[in-house]
Design an enzyme around this catalytic site. Structure first.
Site, PDB file in Angstrom:
ATOM      1  N   TYR A   1      -9.859 -10.577   1.725  1.00 22.71           N
ATOM      2  CA  TYR A   1      -8.356 -10.415   1.891  1.00 22.71           C
ATOM      3  C   TYR A   1      -7.485 -11.870   1.850  1.00 22.71           C
ATOM      4  CZ  TYR A   1      -4.137  -9.152   4.329  1.00 22.71           C
ATOM      5  OH  TYR A   1      -2.764  -8.876   4.817  1.00 22.71           O
TER       6      TYR A   1
ATOM      7  N   GLY B   1       3.359   1.820  -1.956  1.00 24.76           N
ATOM      8  CA  GLY B   1       2.747   1.809  -0.763  1.00 24.76           C
ATOM      9  C   GLY B   1       3.678   1.990   0.231  1.00 24.76           C
ATOM     10  N   ALA B   2       4.815   2.965  -0.171  1.00 27.16           N
ATOM     11  CA  ALA B   2       5.799   3.077   0.881  1.00 27.16           C
ATOM     12  C   ALA B   2       6.037   4.209   1.890  1.00 27.16           C
ATOM     13  CB  ALA B   2       7.428   2.907  -0.018  1.00 27.16           C
TER      14      ALA B   2
ATOM     15  N   SER C   1       0.462 -12.798   2.965  1.00 24.20           N
ATOM     16  CA  SER C   1       0.174 -12.778   4.549  1.00 24.20           C
ATOM     17  C   SER C   1       0.064 -14.600   4.900  1.00 24.20           C
ATOM     18  CB  SER C   1      -1.194 -12.211   4.756  1.00 24.20           C
ATOM     19  OG  SER C   1      -1.765 -12.569   5.707  1.00 24.20           O
TER      20      SER C   1
ATOM     21  N   GLY D   1       6.225  -0.783   4.210  1.00 26.37           N
ATOM     22  CA  GLY D   1       6.885  -0.126   3.035  1.00 26.37           C
ATOM     23  C   GLY D   1       7.793   0.966   3.345  1.00 26.37           C
TER      24      GLY D   1
ATOM     25  N   GLY E   1       4.271   2.500   7.228  1.00 27.17           N
ATOM     26  CA  GLY E   1       3.857   0.952   7.598  1.00 27.17           C
ATOM     27  C   GLY E   1       5.142   0.219   7.233  1.00 27.17           C
TER      28      GLY E   1
HETATM   29  N1  LIG Z   1       0.999  -5.670   9.239  1.00 30.60           N
HETATM   30  C1  LIG Z   1       0.816  -7.066   8.996  1.00 30.60           C
HETATM   31  O1  LIG Z   1       0.726  -7.816  10.255  1.00 30.60           O
HETATM   32  C2  LIG Z   1       0.875  -7.715   7.886  1.00 30.60           C
HETATM   33  C3  LIG Z   1       0.661  -9.234   8.011  1.00 30.60           C
HETATM   34  C4  LIG Z   1       0.600  -9.912   6.517  1.00 30.60           C
HETATM   35  C5  LIG Z   1       0.684  -8.944   5.366  1.00 30.60           C
HETATM   36  N2  LIG Z   1       0.765  -7.712   5.552  1.00 30.60           N
HETATM   37  C6  LIG Z   1       0.936  -6.829   4.227  1.00 30.60           C
HETATM   38  O2  LIG Z   1       2.139  -6.112   4.208  1.00 30.60           O
HETATM   39  C7  LIG Z   1       1.873  -4.901   3.193  1.00 30.60           C
HETATM   40  C8  LIG Z   1       1.728  -3.718   4.055  1.00 30.60           C
HETATM   41  O3  LIG Z   1       0.900  -3.550   5.134  1.00 30.60           O
HETATM   42  P1  LIG Z   1       1.346  -2.830   6.484  1.00 30.60           P
HETATM   43  O4  LIG Z   1       1.213  -3.894   7.576  1.00 30.60           O
HETATM   44  O5  LIG Z   1       2.438  -2.024   6.409  1.00 30.60           O
HETATM   45  O6  LIG Z   1      -0.083  -1.806   6.513  1.00 30.60           O
HETATM   46  P2  LIG Z   1      -0.239  -0.281   6.539  1.00 30.60           P
HETATM   47  O7  LIG Z   1       0.643   0.459   7.713  1.00 30.60           O
HETATM   48  O8  LIG Z   1      -1.870  -0.040   6.562  1.00 30.60           O
HETATM   49  O9  LIG Z   1       0.283   0.271   5.316  1.00 30.60           O
HETATM   50  C9  LIG Z   1      -0.472   0.121   3.908  1.00 30.60           C
HETATM   51  C10 LIG Z   1       0.316   0.645   2.751  1.00 30.60           C
HETATM   52  O10 LIG Z   1      -0.344   0.460   1.646  1.00 30.60           O
HETATM   53  C11 LIG Z   1      -0.658   1.744   0.791  1.00 30.60           C
HETATM   54  N3  LIG Z   1      -1.710   1.469   0.096  1.00 30.60           N
HETATM   55  C12 LIG Z   1      -2.892   0.983   0.301  1.00 30.60           C
HETATM   56  N4  LIG Z   1      -3.902   0.943  -0.765  1.00 30.60           N
HETATM   57  C13 LIG Z   1      -2.910   1.484  -1.804  1.00 30.60           C
HETATM   58  C14 LIG Z   1      -3.155   1.888  -3.137  1.00 30.60           C
HETATM   59  N5  LIG Z   1      -4.472   1.783  -3.846  1.00 30.60           N
HETATM   60  N6  LIG Z   1      -2.048   2.155  -3.873  1.00 30.60           N
HETATM   61  C15 LIG Z   1      -1.006   2.618  -3.313  1.00 30.60           C
HETATM   62  N7  LIG Z   1      -0.951   2.419  -1.904  1.00 30.60           N
HETATM   63  C16 LIG Z   1      -1.632   1.706  -1.221  1.00 30.60           C
HETATM   64  C17 LIG Z   1      -1.054   2.723   2.048  1.00 30.60           C
HETATM   65  O11 LIG Z   1      -0.748   4.009   1.563  1.00 30.60           O
HETATM   66  P3  LIG Z   1      -1.616   5.369   2.190  1.00 30.60           P
HETATM   67  O12 LIG Z   1      -0.808   5.929   3.035  1.00 30.60           O
HETATM   68  O13 LIG Z   1      -1.766   6.072   0.873  1.00 30.60           O
HETATM   69  O14 LIG Z   1      -2.897   4.458   2.858  1.00 30.60           O
HETATM   70  C18 LIG Z   1       0.329   2.453   2.929  1.00 30.60           C
HETATM   71  O15 LIG Z   1       1.442   2.859   2.638  1.00 30.60           O
HETATM   72  C19 LIG Z   1       0.385  -5.197   2.889  1.00 30.60           C
HETATM   73  O16 LIG Z   1       0.250  -5.744   1.706  1.00 30.60           O
HETATM   74  C20 LIG Z   1      -0.573  -6.135   3.834  1.00 30.60           C
HETATM   75  O17 LIG Z   1      -1.194  -7.035   3.338  1.00 30.60           O
HETATM   76  C21 LIG Z   1       0.958  -6.976   6.759  1.00 30.60           C
END
Ligand SMILES: NC(=O)c1ccc[n+]([C@@H]2O[C@H](COP(=O)([O-])OP(=O)(O)OC[C@H]3O[C@@H](n4cnc5c(N)ncnc54)[C@H](OP(=O)(O)O)[C@@H]3O)[C@@H](O)[C@H]2O)c1
Length: 291
Positions: free
Chosen positions: A169, A26-27, A143, A32, A30
């Site tokens: 979640y 998922g890089a 998280s 990643g 965001g």
């Molecule tokens: N942001 C926060 O405050 C926060 C807090 C706690 C934990 N996290 C964790 O951090 C991680 C990254 O989150 P983020 O904040 O960067 O969110 P984000 O900006 O929504 O990015 C999520 C990423 O995951 C990918 N993804 C979703 N479903 C997928 C699938 N089935 N197969 C492959 N890739 C997939 C998305 O790809 P697409 O572009 O294809 O949609 C996107 O690149 C997540 O695990 C999230 O739970 C984030």
């Protein structure tokens, strides 16, 4: 596991990564993408496992470093198996970053719960399938909300209970913590030098909460990390010499914001018996999906 150690660590403190291979799921955007960008800048060959390779290719245009973009949908077990089966050579670091938060109830092509599969079951299959290639560590992105998580082993995949997006979640992110615990136990038991490490970004202002009715991340801007700082937990967990099953998260109050530090997961994430049972239940679930 040590308790909180404050640091002022930044991406400028990354070690030289030349010659190392890092796979990040998922890089394409965001946290990643930031993690991929920084590790490539430090010299690593970074493999982006993404649903939309074209979009990811556009996202890395002009960034310094070596990027290898491969199709991977972690919610689709056929895609996960294809990614793992086609892999050859070592992976120094696998970062299980892909995730979704508080999405409406939906089933995958395999008939599994979409959120649980994206956040836990798919990464479980990916990690266990690639384990023979991994030489340094697996980073699991969890998280702080795992602390509110409750896992129902009899209904891990939300078949019999009324679906609740936020509860699913929280449970999936607790499952990530327990998966790390059990993976580390198994690695240690076999004398493997590979480490299983957890990273919590705190609350970082990405698009993660866009599906969430509460949109908790974007309402709490005064409490949050910007995405660059949120990604530091992933970068620290991926590169620093921390013990197996360390939990890396921001050092501020509640672990919501701040600089990466070694912290403690919630109590439910430290239950070895539950971790063992969850491993078996997840393996059973994956096993129900024919190849
Ligand atoms: N942001 C926060 O405050 C926060 C807090 C706690 C934990 N996290 C964790 O951090 C991680 C990254 O989150 P983020 O904040 O960067 O969110 P984000 O900006 O929504 O990015 C999520 C990423 O995951 C990918 N993804 C979703 N479903 C997928 C699938 N089935 N197969 C492959 N890739 C997939 C998305 O790809 P697409 O572009 O294809 O949609 C996107 O690149 C997540 O695990 C999230 O739970 C984030």
């Amino acid at each position: 596991m040590t308790s909180c150690t404050t640091t002022s660590w930044t991406a400028n403190d990354l070690p030289e990564m030349t010659g190392r291979t890092v796979v990040i799921t998922g890089a394409g955007r965001g946290l990643g993408l930031i993690t991929a960008r920084e590790l490539a800048r430090a010299g690593a060959r970074v493999v982006l496992g993404v649903r939309d390779p074209g979009k990811a290719r556009r996202a890395v245009v002009g960034l310094p470093g070596t990027f290898d973009i491969r199709p991977l949908d972690v919610s689709d077990l056929t895609s996960v198996r294809a990614f793992a089966d086609s892999w050859s050579g070592d992976i120094d670091i696998l970062v299980n970053n892909a995730g979704v938060m508080d999405i409406p109830a939906a089933r995958t092509a395999d008939g599994l719960d979409l959120q649980t599969t994206t956040n836990h079951t798919g990464p479980f299959l990916l990690t266990t399938s690639l384990l023979g290639h991994i030489t340094d560590r697996v980073v699991h992105v969890t998280s702080e909300l795992h602390k509110q998580g409750r896992i129902d082993l009899a209904d891990l995949d939300w078949r019999t209970r009324k679906h609740n997006g936020m509860r699913a979640y929280q449970a999936s992110k607790l499952a990530v913590v327990l998966f790390s615990l059990e993976l580390q136990r198994r690695l240690t038991a076999t004398g493997s030098p590979v480490r299983s490490v957890l990273a919590s970004p705190g609350i970082a202002r990405t698009t993660l909460a866009s599906h969430s009715r509460s949109n908790v991340i974007n309402r709490l801007t005064f409490l949050t990390n910007d995405p660059e700082r949120g990604a530091l937990s992933l970068l620290y967990a991926a590169t620093q010499d921390v013990p197996g099953n360390s939990y890396i998260g921001p050092d501020g109050p509640g672990g919501f914001r701040g600089s990466p530090a070694v912290r403690r997961p919630g109590k439910a994430g430290l239950d070895p018996a539950m971790a063992g049972r969850l491993w078996e239940a997840t393996a059973d679930l994956v096993g129900t999906v024919a190849r």
